[in-house]
Design an enzyme around this catalytic site. Structure first.
Site, mmCIF file in Angstrom:
data_model
loop_
_atom_site.group_PDB
_atom_site.id
_atom_site.type_symbol
_atom_site.label_atom_id
_atom_site.label_comp_id
_atom_site.label_asym_id
_atom_site.label_seq_id
_atom_site.Cartn_x
_atom_site.Cartn_y
_atom_site.Cartn_z
ATOM 1 N N LYS A 149 62.893 26.140 15.120
ATOM 2 C CA LYS A 149 62.825 24.704 15.373
ATOM 3 C C LYS A 149 61.570 24.327 16.156
ATOM 4 O O LYS A 149 61.128 25.056 17.034
ATOM 5 C CB LYS A 149 64.045 24.260 16.177
ATOM 6 C CG LYS A 149 65.374 24.510 15.501
ATOM 7 C CD LYS A 149 65.631 23.564 14.362
ATOM 8 C CE LYS A 149 67.039 23.764 13.821
ATOM 9 N NZ LYS A 149 67.322 22.890 12.688
ATOM 10 N N GLU B 184 56.848 12.987 -2.950
ATOM 11 C CA GLU B 184 55.923 13.511 -3.947
ATOM 12 C C GLU B 184 55.465 14.930 -3.622
ATOM 13 O O GLU B 184 55.308 15.765 -4.523
ATOM 14 C CB GLU B 184 54.705 12.591 -4.058
ATOM 15 C CG GLU B 184 55.012 11.196 -4.601
ATOM 16 C CD GLU B 184 55.326 10.173 -3.524
ATOM 17 O OE1 GLU B 184 55.094 8.976 -3.766
ATOM 18 O OE2 GLU B 184 55.809 10.569 -2.434
ATOM 19 N N LEU B 185 55.254 15.221 -2.339
ATOM 20 C CA LEU B 185 54.797 16.563 -1.976
ATOM 21 C C LEU B 185 55.865 17.601 -2.273
ATOM 22 O O LEU B 185 55.556 18.688 -2.773
ATOM 23 C CB LEU B 185 54.413 16.606 -0.494
ATOM 24 C CG LEU B 185 53.891 17.960 0.003
ATOM 25 C CD1 LEU B 185 52.650 18.385 -0.766
ATOM 26 C CD2 LEU B 185 53.603 17.914 1.502
ATOM 27 N N LYS B 186 57.104 17.298 -1.973
ATOM 28 C CA LYS B 186 58.200 18.229 -2.266
ATOM 29 C C LYS B 186 58.193 18.628 -3.732
ATOM 30 O O LYS B 186 58.230 19.819 -4.080
ATOM 31 C CB LYS B 186 59.542 17.576 -1.922
ATOM 32 C CG LYS B 186 60.764 18.332 -2.460
ATOM 33 C CD LYS B 186 62.022 17.513 -2.319
ATOM 34 C CE LYS B 186 63.184 18.175 -3.025
ATOM 35 N NZ LYS B 186 63.562 19.481 -2.450
ATOM 36 N N SER C 91 77.453 26.715 0.707
ATOM 37 C CA SER C 91 76.928 26.057 -0.488
ATOM 38 C C SER C 91 76.417 27.074 -1.497
ATOM 39 O O SER C 91 75.957 28.162 -1.135
ATOM 40 C CB SER C 91 75.806 25.087 -0.111
ATOM 41 O OG SER C 91 74.748 25.773 0.531
ATOM 42 N N HIS D 55 66.090 31.614 2.798
ATOM 43 C CA HIS D 55 64.949 30.711 2.654
ATOM 44 C C HIS D 55 63.827 31.332 1.833
ATOM 45 O O HIS D 55 62.859 30.666 1.498
ATOM 46 C CB HIS D 55 64.436 30.294 4.028
ATOM 47 C CG HIS D 55 65.494 29.647 4.870
ATOM 48 N ND1 HIS D 55 66.240 30.340 5.793
ATOM 49 C CD2 HIS D 55 65.967 28.384 4.888
ATOM 50 C CE1 HIS D 55 67.113 29.530 6.349
ATOM 51 N NE2 HIS D 55 66.962 28.333 5.821
ATOM 52 N N ILE E 16 78.108 31.278 3.335
ATOM 53 C CA ILE E 16 78.112 30.262 4.387
ATOM 54 C C ILE E 16 78.629 28.919 3.893
ATOM 55 O O ILE E 16 79.024 28.074 4.686
ATOM 56 C CB ILE E 16 76.707 30.134 5.004
ATOM 57 C CG1 ILE E 16 76.260 31.489 5.558
ATOM 58 C CG2 ILE E 16 76.665 29.093 6.102
ATOM 59 C CD1 ILE E 16 77.221 32.103 6.566
ATOM 60 N N ASP F 152 80.615 23.903 10.697
ATOM 61 C CA ASP F 152 79.217 24.280 10.928
ATOM 62 C C ASP F 152 78.656 23.570 12.156
ATOM 63 O O ASP F 152 78.757 22.347 12.272
ATOM 64 C CB ASP F 152 78.353 23.920 9.717
ATOM 65 C CG ASP F 152 78.557 24.867 8.549
ATOM 66 O OD1 ASP F 152 79.086 25.970 8.769
ATOM 67 O OD2 ASP F 152 78.176 24.507 7.422
#
Length: 764
Positions: free
Chosen positions: A121, A17-19, A442, A703, A440, A608
């Site tokens: 990360k 839901e947050l997404k 996609s 991003h 890359i 990858d």
């Protein structure tokens, strides 16, 4: 009586839901108020889910990232966003992703987007945090509004609230000094703000606060160890009780430091540091709490409750009320609720526990310790049956795979010839210009793609209709790339929902959930496949799609595969054999696919390894063993091809200085890496190490929705050419373009190709 608590709960919601709420807001399809209301609704639901705990976490919910939340709590905003006014949430998103909602940007005091904060990360997990930025003159100021709002909500709900904050030493360690100043020099300015925050929480009636200091499980030099002593001596005078939380590893050389700090309790990860629990019980001062992380917060297998009680019972007898029980770390890293998994194979499902089930396990352990095993005899019997079923299931063990692993030898990982002999053959076959351009892998996953995939899985679209829809998307991607004049094309991965799950679905030994989502960063969620048994490849997985794409163009078409180390690191992996063995099994399976692609005439194959670095143990002393089998696994996968087949690999969010020799040892012909957010800083690795093969330093941050200029890309590539010979440089984005819109991708790639053409004229 044993006290139960939790270090953190998944924030995305059982159905993401947050997404979806975040993405609606960013697109201008919902209001800021609606997003904030959704956050409050999720928090209320999650606290209700944790109602049986003696203490529940507060402040673990974040709209993007808990470290970014801490930066805002401490008033540490990057200078580039300080000129924006309006709601703090919009500034928060500007730091996270370069811009907020479109409506907010239209009314901002400054024009256009800003550079997004660097993302990396979170320790050795697949979660990403926004890196705090520091300068020598950085000042801090307390803004507790977010945390106090959540605390007020929890208290109104009757929650026994335990606020969770990132500790001061870990916060500095996680950040980056933009001017190369000493981060620890900021500690004297930071500690009064932390002290004021603790006083503020005390004034709100808080008894316990959880301060996360996970860097205590890393190798700390004397300066960082002293920073802990300084920090907690300064905070000792506060009236609030402090639970110092560590996780993801062993304390080892920091054990004496951790037990000596003037705090009221210490949490340790007993999954990774089981051998240290007895020493901690001995050395921790008699008045202090020892919180034991006895449930694995990072993996989804059921806990062997009877075996766990065997070592907990003597500890409980020894510590009494001083023993607390919790998961090993925040449950952020596991899905929310196994009860949602109605389609998962029943036998495999019986072996699993998601976040809510882990809290149930915690309750069983606490009840057994407080009241005796008889009180939970049925639960313990059911658990024992599940553990036995998994241990002895023939679905877990494949003798043919074990035999193939036994036959692995050194020659299996070697190319026919070294790179210096391969490169001319590849150049003659591919005939590429200087500064060749590629992406890359996609391209945008449009609504049409997702709809077709959803209909196919639901059975409302037959296989022929699905294949036709995917081929149409592949053709669109190819035509767009030809129009852009890219040099090496990709098919766009329309048929792939996820770069790991796609392969897991086609490998024996894997299972897949419907709702097993975990947060990667911001609104980005991943659904790791479940590696439960020995791995093999029943049939080709990608050849049909790649050969179709190649049939549409005369330009080279890359075969796109995910490497064994990344598949391993982005899966929920079986815990009944060494990870290295599972990785070798994956390597043999993907090797078969590489050879099939080569037989089909594919000239360029990308494997990858985005997650190579995240598998590194947190302690450098343990790196050698991991890198040995990780590099061997990649070489087994890639190196069966002929000299004129070009092998690419891609890595993202990685720092290379300390593992560059291992990366070179992978012997990929071309490596593409993430560098734009760090302004080519990652290429510092090549100052003292002459990387022998070709490299594509990412020239724009996929991003962020911001469009890079041609001039910016040229500038970055010229920086790269100062370290890497121009004839060995490629021009490419940082990462795949799956999460972007075509309206963002086309102008960005147009500028990228134009930059490459400029470079061909300017750089010799």
């Amino acid at each position: 009586m044993v006290t139960t608590h939790n270090l953190g709960f998944p924030r995305i919601g059982a159905k993401r839901e947050l997404k979806f709420g975040l993405e609606r807001y960013w697109k201008g399809e919902s209001s800021r108020g609606a997003l904030k209301a959704l956050g409050a609704e999720l928090r209320q639901r999650h606290w209700n889910d944790q109602r049986d705990l003696d203490l529940a976490p507060v402040g673990d919910f974040a709209f993007y990232d808990q470290v970014l939340d801490m930066s805002f709590t401490l008033g540490n905003l990057p200078k580039r966003v300080q000129g924006f006014h309006g709601d703090a949430l919009d500034n928060y998103f500007r730091v996270a992703r370069g811009r907020s909602a479109q409506s907010a940007e239209e009314h901002a005091a400054c024009c256009g987007g800003v550079s997004a904060g660097e993302m990396t990360k979170w320790f050795d997990t697949n979660y990403h945090y926004i890196v705090p930025e520091f300068h020598a003159d950085t000042n801090f100021s307390l803004d507790p509004s977010r945390l106090l709002q959540q605390l007020a909500e929890a208290q109104a709900q009757g929650v026994a609230a335990k606020p969770v904050i990132v500790g001061p030493v870990t916060y500095l360690w996680l950040g980056k000094a933009k001017d190369d100043s000493d981060r620890l020099a900021l500690l004297p300015k930071l500690l009064p703000v932390y002290g004021a925050l603790l006083d503020t929480l005390t004034a709100q009636g808080v008894e316990w606060v959880q301060i996360d200091e996970p860097i205590l499980v890393t190798e700390l030099d004397a300066a960082w160890q002293q920073a802990f002593r300084t920090a907690y001596a300064a905070l000792e005078t506060r009236r609030i009780k402090v639970l110092l939380a560590t996780y993801f590893g062993q304390l080892q050389g920091n054990l004496a430091l951790a037990t000596s700090l003037p705090v009221d309790g210490l949490h340790v990860d007993a999954i990774n540091a089981r051998d240290e629990v007895d020493a901690l019980a001995r050395e921790l001062p008699a008045e202090r709490v020892l919180s034991v992380g006895a449930i694995n917060g990072r993996n989804i297998w059921k806990t062997d409750l009877n075996a766990t009680l065997d070592w907990l019972e003597p500890l409980a007898k020894r510590l009494g009320d001083r023993l607390w029980l919790a998961p090993s770390c925040s449950l952020l890293h596991v899905p929310v609720d196994l009860a949602s998994e109605e389609k998962l194979d029943a036998e495999i499902r019986s072996w699993l526990a998601f976040a809510l089930q882990k809290l149930d396990e915690l309750k069983v352990l606490a009840t057994a310790l407080n009241e005796g095993r008889d009180k939970v005899a049925d639960a313990l019997a059911a658990n024992a049956a599940a553990i036995h079923s998994r241990r002895h299931s023939p679905r877990v063990n494949n003798p043919a795979v074990k035999a193939a692993i036994a036959r692995i030898d050194a020659q299996l990982g070697n190319r026919v010839s070294p790179y210096t002999q391969r490169a001319p053959k590849q150049s003659a076959r591919l005939n590429l210009p200087a500064f060749p351009t590629t992406t890359i892998g996609s391209f945008p996953q449009t609504g049409e793609i997702r709809q077709a995939r959803s209909q196919f899985k639901a059975g409302t679209l037959d296989e022929a209709g699905y294949r036709k829809a995917m081929q149409a998307e592949i053709e669109r991607s190819v035509r767009e790339q030809e129009s852009l004049e890219l040099d090496v094309l990709v098919h766009g991965e329309a048929e792939r929902n996820d770069m790991v799950e796609y392969f897991g679905e086609q490998l024996d030994g894997y299972a897949f959930s419907q709702f097993g989502w975990v947060q990667s960063y911001g609104s980005r969620c991943v659904k790791p496949p479940i590696l439960f048994g020995d791995i093999s490849r029943p049939k080709a997985m990608t050849v049909e799609w790649i050969t179709y794409a190649q049939s549409l163009t005369n330009k080279p078409m890359k075969g796109m595969l995910t490497g064994p180390v990344t598949i391993l690191n982005w899966s929920f992996v079986r815990d009944d054999q060494p990870r290295s063995v599972s990785c070798y099994q994956l390597a043999l399976a993907i090797r078969e696919e590489v050879l099939d692609l080569e037989k089909a005439g594919v000239r360029v194959i990308q494997i990858d390894e985005a997650a190579l670095r995240e598998g590194l143990p947190l302690r450098r002393a343990q790196w050698g063993e991991y890198l040995k089998w990780a590099v061997e696994s990649f070489r087994i996968t890639a190196n069966g091809v002929q000299d004129d087949t070009q092998i690419h690999t891609h890595m993202c969010y990685s720092e290379f200085n300390d593992i560059i020799a291992s990366i070179a040892d992978m012997d990929a012909d071309v490596i593409t890496i993430e560098t734009s957010r760090s302004d080519m800083e990652l290429l510092d690795a090549f100052d003292n190490f002459k990387y022998p093969n070709e490299i594509g330093p990412g020239v724009y941050d996929i991003h962020s929705p911001n469009i890079p200029t041609q001039e910016h890309i040229v500038g970055l590539m010229k920086k790269a050419a100062e370290r890497i010979p121009a004839e060995r440089l490629w021009v490419n984005p940082d990462c795949g373009l799956k999460t972007r819109q075509w309206a963002e991708v086309i102008p960005a790639l147009t500028n990228m190709v134009a930059a490459a053409k400029t470079l061909r004229n300017q750089v010799q």
